[in-house]
Write an enzyme that holds these catalytic residues in place. Structure first.
Site, PDB file in Angstrom:
ATOM      1  N   HIS A  17       0.281   2.240 -13.714  1.00 32.33           N
ATOM      2  CA  HIS A  17       1.345   3.184 -13.378  1.00 32.33           C
ATOM      3  C   HIS A  17       2.587   2.419 -12.948  1.00 32.33           C
ATOM      4  O   HIS A  17       2.609   1.179 -12.945  1.00 32.33           O
ATOM      5  CB  HIS A  17       0.881   4.221 -12.352  1.00 32.33           C
ATOM      6  CG  HIS A  17       0.489   3.658 -11.015  1.00 32.33           C
ATOM      7  ND1 HIS A  17       1.406   3.122 -10.138  1.00 32.33           N
ATOM      8  CD2 HIS A  17      -0.718   3.536 -10.415  1.00 32.33           C
ATOM      9  CE1 HIS A  17       0.789   2.709  -9.049  1.00 32.33           C
ATOM     10  NE2 HIS A  17      -0.518   2.939  -9.191  1.00 32.33           N
ATOM     11  N   HIS A  20       2.479  -0.644 -10.578  1.00 37.87           N
ATOM     12  CA  HIS A  20       2.079  -1.928 -11.167  1.00 37.87           C
ATOM     13  C   HIS A  20       3.251  -2.530 -11.943  1.00 37.87           C
ATOM     14  O   HIS A  20       3.520  -3.726 -11.876  1.00 37.87           O
ATOM     15  CB  HIS A  20       0.901  -1.741 -12.123  1.00 37.87           C
ATOM     16  CG  HIS A  20      -0.275  -1.060 -11.505  1.00 37.87           C
ATOM     17  ND1 HIS A  20      -0.861   0.047 -12.060  1.00 37.87           N
ATOM     18  CD2 HIS A  20      -0.956  -1.317 -10.365  1.00 37.87           C
ATOM     19  CE1 HIS A  20      -1.867   0.437 -11.293  1.00 37.87           C
ATOM     20  NE2 HIS A  20      -1.943  -0.371 -10.256  1.00 37.87           N
ATOM     21  N   CYS A 125     -14.595   0.942   3.476  1.00 39.30           N
ATOM     22  CA  CYS A 125     -14.041   1.921   2.527  1.00 39.30           C
ATOM     23  C   CYS A 125     -14.306   1.421   1.111  1.00 39.30           C
ATOM     24  O   CYS A 125     -13.754   0.394   0.716  1.00 39.30           O
ATOM     25  CB  CYS A 125     -12.536   2.113   2.721  1.00 39.30           C
ATOM     26  SG  CYS A 125     -11.812   3.124   1.402  1.00 39.30           S
ATOM     27  N   CYS A 128     -11.067   0.957  -0.978  1.00 37.24           N
ATOM     28  CA  CYS A 128     -10.297  -0.257  -0.665  1.00 37.24           C
ATOM     29  C   CYS A 128     -11.104  -1.518  -0.955  1.00 37.24           C
ATOM     30  O   CYS A 128     -10.542  -2.600  -1.026  1.00 37.24           O
ATOM     31  CB  CYS A 128      -9.941  -0.360   0.813  1.00 37.24           C
ATOM     32  SG  CYS A 128      -8.821   0.853   1.454  1.00 37.24           S
ATOM     33  N   CYS A 143     -10.681   6.351   6.259  1.00 37.19           N
ATOM     34  CA  CYS A 143      -9.872   5.229   5.801  1.00 37.19           C
ATOM     35  C   CYS A 143      -8.404   5.565   6.054  1.00 37.19           C
ATOM     36  O   CYS A 143      -7.926   6.614   5.620  1.00 37.19           O
ATOM     37  CB  CYS A 143     -10.103   4.987   4.320  1.00 37.19           C
ATOM     38  SG  CYS A 143      -8.876   3.886   3.621  1.00 37.19           S
ATOM     39  N   HIS A 146      -6.820   5.865   2.385  1.00 39.28           N
ATOM     40  CA  HIS A 146      -7.301   6.897   1.451  1.00 39.28           C
ATOM     41  C   HIS A 146      -7.719   8.192   2.121  1.00 39.28           C
ATOM     42  O   HIS A 146      -8.011   9.166   1.430  1.00 39.28           O
ATOM     43  CB  HIS A 146      -8.469   6.338   0.626  1.00 39.28           C
ATOM     44  CG  HIS A 146      -8.065   5.212  -0.264  1.00 39.28           C
ATOM     45  ND1 HIS A 146      -8.316   3.893   0.032  1.00 39.28           N
ATOM     46  CD2 HIS A 146      -7.369   5.213  -1.416  1.00 39.28           C
ATOM     47  CE1 HIS A 146      -7.814   3.130  -0.924  1.00 39.28           C
ATOM     48  NE2 HIS A 146      -7.240   3.901  -1.814  1.00 39.28           N
ATOM     49  N   LYS A 295       3.371   7.847  -1.149  1.00 37.35           N
ATOM     50  CA  LYS A 295       3.170   6.688  -2.005  1.00 37.35           C
ATOM     51  C   LYS A 295       2.778   7.170  -3.390  1.00 37.35           C
ATOM     52  O   LYS A 295       1.917   8.031  -3.530  1.00 37.35           O
ATOM     53  CB  LYS A 295       2.050   5.811  -1.446  1.00 37.35           C
ATOM     54  CG  LYS A 295       1.792   4.598  -2.319  1.00 37.35           C
ATOM     55  CD  LYS A 295       0.526   3.850  -1.982  1.00 37.35           C
ATOM     56  CE  LYS A 295       0.368   2.692  -2.953  1.00 37.35           C
ATOM     57  NZ  LYS A 295      -0.967   2.157  -3.046  1.00 37.35           N
ATOM     58  N   LYS A 298      -2.197   6.373  -8.539  1.00 37.45           N
ATOM     59  CA  LYS A 298      -3.120   7.124  -9.373  1.00 37.45           C
ATOM     60  C   LYS A 298      -3.933   8.094  -8.531  1.00 37.45           C
ATOM     61  O   LYS A 298      -4.065   9.265  -8.873  1.00 37.45           O
ATOM     62  CB  LYS A 298      -4.047   6.122 -10.086  1.00 37.45           C
ATOM     63  CG  LYS A 298      -4.985   6.730 -11.095  1.00 37.45           C
ATOM     64  CD  LYS A 298      -4.219   7.191 -12.322  1.00 37.45           C
ATOM     65  CE  LYS A 298      -5.053   7.755 -13.454  1.00 37.45           C
ATOM     66  NZ  LYS A 298      -6.388   8.173 -13.264  1.00 37.45           N
TER      67      LYS A 298
HETATM   68  N1  MSP Z   1      -6.458  -5.943  -6.838  1.00 41.43           N
HETATM   69  C1  MSP Z   1      -5.711  -5.866  -5.644  1.00 41.43           C
HETATM   70  C2  MSP Z   1      -4.755  -7.045  -5.514  1.00 41.43           C
HETATM   71  C3  MSP Z   1      -5.399  -8.393  -5.573  1.00 41.43           C
HETATM   72  S1  MSP Z   1      -4.236  -9.679  -5.513  1.00 41.43           S
HETATM   73  C4  MSP Z   1      -5.125 -11.061  -5.333  1.00 41.43           C
HETATM   74  C5  MSP Z   1      -4.904  -4.567  -5.635  1.00 41.43           C
HETATM   75  N2  MSP Z   1      -4.682  -4.000  -6.821  1.00 41.43           N
HETATM   76  S2  MSP Z   1      -3.878  -2.616  -7.064  1.00 41.43           S
HETATM   77  O1  MSP Z   1      -3.906  -2.400  -8.486  1.00 41.43           O
HETATM   78  O2  MSP Z   1      -4.395  -1.585  -6.249  1.00 41.43           O
HETATM   79  O3  MSP Z   1      -2.420  -2.798  -6.556  1.00 41.43           O
HETATM   80  C6  MSP Z   1      -1.744  -3.989  -6.708  1.00 41.43           C
HETATM   81  C7  MSP Z   1      -0.285  -3.893  -6.443  1.00 41.43           C
HETATM   82  O4  MSP Z   1       0.352  -2.884  -7.238  1.00 41.43           O
HETATM   83  C8  MSP Z   1       0.179  -3.550  -5.030  1.00 41.43           C
HETATM   84  O5  MSP Z   1       0.117  -4.552  -4.108  1.00 41.43           O
HETATM   85  C9  MSP Z   1       1.626  -3.354  -5.338  1.00 41.43           C
HETATM   86  O6  MSP Z   1       2.209  -4.614  -5.539  1.00 41.43           O
HETATM   87  C10 MSP Z   1       1.566  -2.565  -6.639  1.00 41.43           C
HETATM   88  N3  MSP Z   1       1.616  -1.143  -6.363  1.00 41.43           N
HETATM   89  C11 MSP Z   1       0.645  -0.196  -6.515  1.00 41.43           C
HETATM   90  N4  MSP Z   1       1.156   1.026  -6.163  1.00 41.43           N
HETATM   91  C12 MSP Z   1       2.434   0.883  -5.783  1.00 41.43           C
HETATM   92  C13 MSP Z   1       3.491   1.739  -5.412  1.00 41.43           C
HETATM   93  N5  MSP Z   1       3.357   3.046  -5.293  1.00 41.43           N
HETATM   94  N6  MSP Z   1       4.696   1.175  -5.192  1.00 41.43           N
HETATM   95  C14 MSP Z   1       4.933  -0.163  -5.370  1.00 41.43           C
HETATM   96  N7  MSP Z   1       3.987  -0.975  -5.709  1.00 41.43           N
HETATM   97  C15 MSP Z   1       2.709  -0.511  -5.818  1.00 41.43           C
HETATM   98  O7  MSP Z   1      -4.481  -4.155  -4.592  1.00 41.43           O
END
Ligand code: MSP
Length: 498
Positions: A17, A20, A125, A128, A143, A146, A295, A298
């Site tokens: 999304h 990312h 959690c 998480c 959590c 969540h 925030k 997904k």
């Molecule tokens: N897999 C772990 C990270 C491991 S790093 C060694 C993780 N993954 S995640 O897919 O849940 O999210 C990763 C990153 O996506 C977040 O830290 C952030 O950088 C980005 N984001 C996810 N949702 C976001 C928003 N709503 N806004 C901005 N960035 C966000 O955590």
């Protein structure tokens, strides 16, 4: 100089999304800029594929975890070219080379005396994949992220002696105040460490989807230890037959979202200290994209689909919007209306119009040949300051200030058009030399701004520079220079109304 920048690695059990895309585009802007400066750049992104949440999701779908990650990882792999992201490698934590290296580093941490065996009991959690302290669990045992009920887990674990690193971590923050950026996140990391560090689980023994602990086959490493090490392991096998570790480690920048601050600013440096490996220079913590006040994500069911926006408006427009709309390091709201408004005002009107009218005037008044005239010295002074400013801002990962510095120049050039009114000059043959200078200055200004802006809008600035028959994007050429350009082509609207 080597420049190594990373994004978090993304969990594969959700579809990509905008959040990312956000971290990844920011890292791409930095990587592209550093390449323009002639630095030796390595830019890493990838997927985080182990852990209980993946195992549980696979079970729900009647797949093996490996089948699930093999099905989902390509969505993230394919996202990168779609975002026009120039990553040098895409790591998957299920890569055998990564797993072997994780085992090697964590064995070293154990040999160095930082691992012991024990029983863990605490709140966990599964979403998480993280244990929560009693304070985090609160009175309701939910959590904090969540809002789901936490489970009480008790299992045999290996522990990492995080508590032993408290003083070293505080010393690190004293000596390297920009280890965590921006400042408010530094304060948060510091407060977390000062509140007292507890040892953390290094392994899990109630499921098997992870990197096996080499000294005890009943365990897999806790997914965060496996995941964090990606930044280090990738360098050892990203180029077959070549180990890039000495060339690029330690990293200059880890870009992360604020949700994973603790792991990157506490666990990660402690692990590296325990393994006697050099520490990264900076962890830059950005904020969240919000929908309204929530925030975006997904699980919240409110994610904007990046693919839909790119299909309609193009990749550059999405990149630009995310980098301009949300101040880097802070939370910020995003919306489709906001996207459209910025597209129209800044891309179509400010930049797109500047490009099309400037090029059109050279065709109309000078048959498509840029006059070799002297440049406007005042304008040149303003435009030439841009590259230094942006370089200095991006050294601090201040993408917002850099974007603003560029946009000041875009607006300056538009004002210059209005002030000098080439259409009036063109009516007076005695002012031909003046018109030559104005047109040459505008085109050179446009070229310089496009070079500096290239990391944000690689596709459209590329088209524009091609039209000027000047495709070079090295920052060495980001200064106005008389007589540089000759015949230029026409250019279709860069940001048309869809
Ligand atoms: N897999 C772990 C990270 C491991 S790093 C060694 C993780 N993954 S995640 O897919 O849940 O999210 C990763 C990153 O996506 C977040 O830290 C952030 O950088 C980005 N984001 C996810 N949702 C976001 C928003 N709503 N806004 C901005 N960035 C966000 O955590």
């Amino acid at each position: 100089m080597a420049f190594y920048v990373t994004t978090p690695i993304y969990y594969v059990n959700a579809a990509p999304h905008l959040g990312h895309a956000y971290s990844t585009i920011a890292a791409d802007v930095m990587a592209r800029h550093m390449r323009q400066r002639g630095e030796d750049v390595f830019f890493l992104t990838g997927t985080d594929e182990h852990g209980e949440p993946v195992a549980l999701a696979a079970e729900r779908e009647g797949l093996t975890p490996q089948e699930l990650v093999d099905r989902n990882a390509p969505r993230f792999v394919d996202l990168m070219p779609r975002l026009n992201v120039s990553n040098d490698f895409f790591i998957r934590t299920t890569d055998p080379e990564h797993k072997a290296k994780v085992q090697e580093v964590l064995s070293r941490i154990r040999e160095n005396g930082h691992v012991y065996e024990g029983v863990y009991e605490g709140w966990y959690c599964p979403r998480c994949a993280d244990f929560k302290t009693d304070a985090e669990a609160g009175d309701d045992n939910l959590c904090p992220i969540h809002k789901l009920p936490l489970t009480r887990e008790k299992e045999d674990n290996y522990f990492f002696r995080l508590s032993a690193f408290q003083d070293d971590l505080l010393k690190l923050l004293d000596e390297q105040p920009d280890f965590v950026m921006p400042r408010h996140r530094y304060n948060e990391a510091r407060a977390f460490i000062e509140s007292g560090l507890q040892d953390v689980s290094l392994s899990r023994s109630t499921f098997t989807w992870g990197v096996p602990v080499p000294w005890d086959e009943g365990h897999v490493f806790y997914v965060w230890f496996d995941a964090l090490l990606n930044y280090y392991t990738a360098l050892s096998y990203a180029r077959p037959g070549e180990d890039l570790t000495d060339r690029f480690w330690p990293a200059q920048f880890h870009l992360i979202g604020k949700d994973i601050l603790k792991f990157h600013t506490v666990f990660w440096p402690a692990m590296l200290l325990a393994a006697e490996l050099p520490l990264p220079e900076h962890v830059f913590v950005h904020g969240f994209l919000l929908i309204g006040k929530d925030k975006m994500g997904k699980s919240a069911g409110n994610a904007i689909d990046p693919f839909k926006i790119m299909d309609e408006y193009g990749t550059d427009a999405l990149r630009f919007y995310l980098m301009r709309e949300v101040s880097f390091g802070h939370d910020g709201a995003v919306s489709e209306e906001g996207f459209r408004a910025r597209y129209e005002s800044e891309l179509a009107n400010d930049f797109g119009n500047l490009a099309s009218r400037t090029i059109a005037m050279v065709h109309r008044y000078r048959d498509g040949v840029v006059p070799g005239a002297e440049l406007d010295a005042d304008l040149a002074a303003e435009i030439d300051g841009l590259v230094g400013e942006v370089s200095e801002q991006l050294d601090r990962a201040d993408l917002t200030a850099a974007g603003e510095a560029i946009w000041l120049r875009v607006r300056r050039l538009n004002r210059y058009v209005e002030e000098r009114a080439p259409w009036t000059l063109a009516k007076d043959p005695e002012r031909a030399a003046e018109l030559d200078s104005v047109l040459a200055s505008l085109i050179e200004g446009l070229r310089v701004v496009s070079v500096v802006l290239h990391p944000w809008l690689p596709e459209s600035t590329g088209k524009l520079l091609d039209a000027l028959d000047s495709p070079q994007i090295e920052l060495e050429c980001a200064r106005m220079q008389a007589g540089r350009l000759g015949a230029i082509s026409t250019l279709a609207a860069l940001f048309p109304k869809p």
